[in-house]
Design an enzyme around this catalytic site. Sequence first.
Site, mmCIF file in Angstrom:
data_model
loop_
_atom_site.group_PDB
_atom_site.id
_atom_site.type_symbol
_atom_site.label_atom_id
_atom_site.label_comp_id
_atom_site.label_asym_id
_atom_site.label_seq_id
_atom_site.Cartn_x
_atom_site.Cartn_y
_atom_site.Cartn_z
ATOM 1 C CE1 TYR A 24 -3.407 2.838 0.522
ATOM 2 C CE2 TYR A 24 -1.959 3.516 2.326
ATOM 3 C CZ TYR A 24 -3.007 3.786 1.455
ATOM 4 O OH TYR A 24 -3.643 5.003 1.516
ATOM 5 C CB THR A 78 1.396 9.495 4.103
ATOM 6 O OG1 THR A 78 2.014 9.650 5.385
ATOM 7 C CG2 THR A 78 2.363 9.965 3.030
ATOM 8 C CD GLN A 128 -4.959 15.478 2.678
ATOM 9 O OE1 GLN A 128 -5.039 14.691 3.619
ATOM 10 N NE2 GLN A 128 -5.723 15.379 1.612
ATOM 11 C CE1 TYR A 130 -6.825 13.395 -0.958
ATOM 12 C CE2 TYR A 130 -6.958 12.183 1.103
ATOM 13 C CZ TYR A 130 -6.289 12.481 -0.068
ATOM 14 O OH TYR A 130 -5.101 11.869 -0.350
ATOM 15 N NE ARG A 165 -3.082 5.117 -5.432
ATOM 16 C CZ ARG A 165 -3.597 5.921 -4.502
ATOM 17 N NH1 ARG A 165 -3.814 5.452 -3.272
ATOM 18 N NH2 ARG A 165 -3.908 7.163 -4.781
ATOM 19 C CE LYS A 220 0.343 16.191 -0.886
ATOM 20 N NZ LYS A 220 -0.302 15.157 -1.718
ATOM 21 C CB SER A 242 2.287 17.097 -4.810
ATOM 22 O OG SER A 242 2.044 15.754 -4.423
ATOM 23 N NE ARG A 247 -0.362 6.430 -2.563
ATOM 24 C CZ ARG A 247 -0.207 5.220 -2.052
ATOM 25 N NH1 ARG A 247 0.922 4.554 -2.257
ATOM 26 N NH2 ARG A 247 -1.152 4.649 -1.332
ATOM 27 N N GLY A 277 9.995 11.893 -4.207
ATOM 28 C CA GLY A 277 11.313 11.478 -4.699
ATOM 29 C C GLY A 277 12.502 11.962 -3.903
ATOM 30 N NE ARG A 299 5.558 5.370 -2.187
ATOM 31 C CZ ARG A 299 5.295 6.152 -3.246
ATOM 32 N NH1 ARG A 299 6.078 7.188 -3.514
ATOM 33 N NH2 ARG A 299 4.247 5.905 -4.008
#
Length: 349
Positions: A24, A78, A128, A130, A165, A220, A242, A247, A277, A299
């Site tokens: 995931y 995340t 953040q 949504y 994904r 973002k 971003s 993803r 990255g 990550r």
Amino acid sequence: MAMVCLSDFEAYAKKYLPKIAWDYFAAGADDCITRDENILAYKRIRFRPRMLRDVSVMDIRTKILGSEISFPVGIAPTGFHQLAWPDGEKSTARAARAMDTCYIASTYSTCTLEEISAAAPGGLRWFQLYIHRNRAASQQLVQRAEALGFQGLVLTADLPYTGKRRDDVRNGFRLPPHMKVKNLERAFEYGLPPNSLDPSVTWNDIYWLRSLTRLPIIIKGILTREDAELAVKHGVQGIIVSNHGGRQLDEGPATIDALVEVVEAVRGRVEVYVDGGIRKGSDVLKALALGAKCVFIGRPALWGLAYKGEKGLQDVLRILQDEFRLSMALAGCASVSEIGQHLVQFSRL
């Protein structure tokens, strides 16, 4: 095993996390081209270091939206941190406060905003968002975040629908029964329904958000000059370049490549940040040279949590901090204000 660089934490997380959790976190959309390109694009940028500069005293502090942070690396939003460590986002908040940097808490946290705030009082936190079809739920979240002392609102713009994904589809990914999307429990009694995100969100919804809160709004998911100009026009205070860690839409640009276009378009009118990255302190230096005010890691923060929770995440941040300081010194910059485009060139490889 000595943890020397961020890839050591990645290897640890891959070895010890349950496969479904690792898949995931690691997943990219489709062929994972953009996910991998985010990392490869940094390798095509070369330094033009300057010599015989006094770097005996280094100042790596910077400010984002007026708040000072100890170095220009924050924690990107995340979801589902309890998949990496039992204390989840509470540990993330504590590590960010200990390292004196910014943590962007996700709508999809496995701890409530209240728990995150209580875990690290006084820490610099943004929230953040949504936007869901249930607008009342989104409105309540914004107002809860502001009341709890979060200092910025980060609107994610690149997720009208969830990208494909493949490993998550193969694994039938879902949260284990004992974990919940805690911030939305009140709004959705039986867990988060599929297709609950609102795909009708437009630029005009920035005005709606501005009517709900006095918090600065950071958008973002911007990757083009056209959208950067629209963001400025709609009165946001910051832009995070971003692609959602590769993803969402596969085969879009690497974020470090898109950064140049966005920075040129905004011409200093709003702050620009970048995620995706970043694996070394020298990557942070390259991003700042190309105009980012700060970078955010996604990550790698989860790998740190998987290693040793709050302490592991502090280790990740400390390694990046040390590498960034060293890269700056070797490139001839004693303070963040000396970093500029003169420091880099794109290699012809």
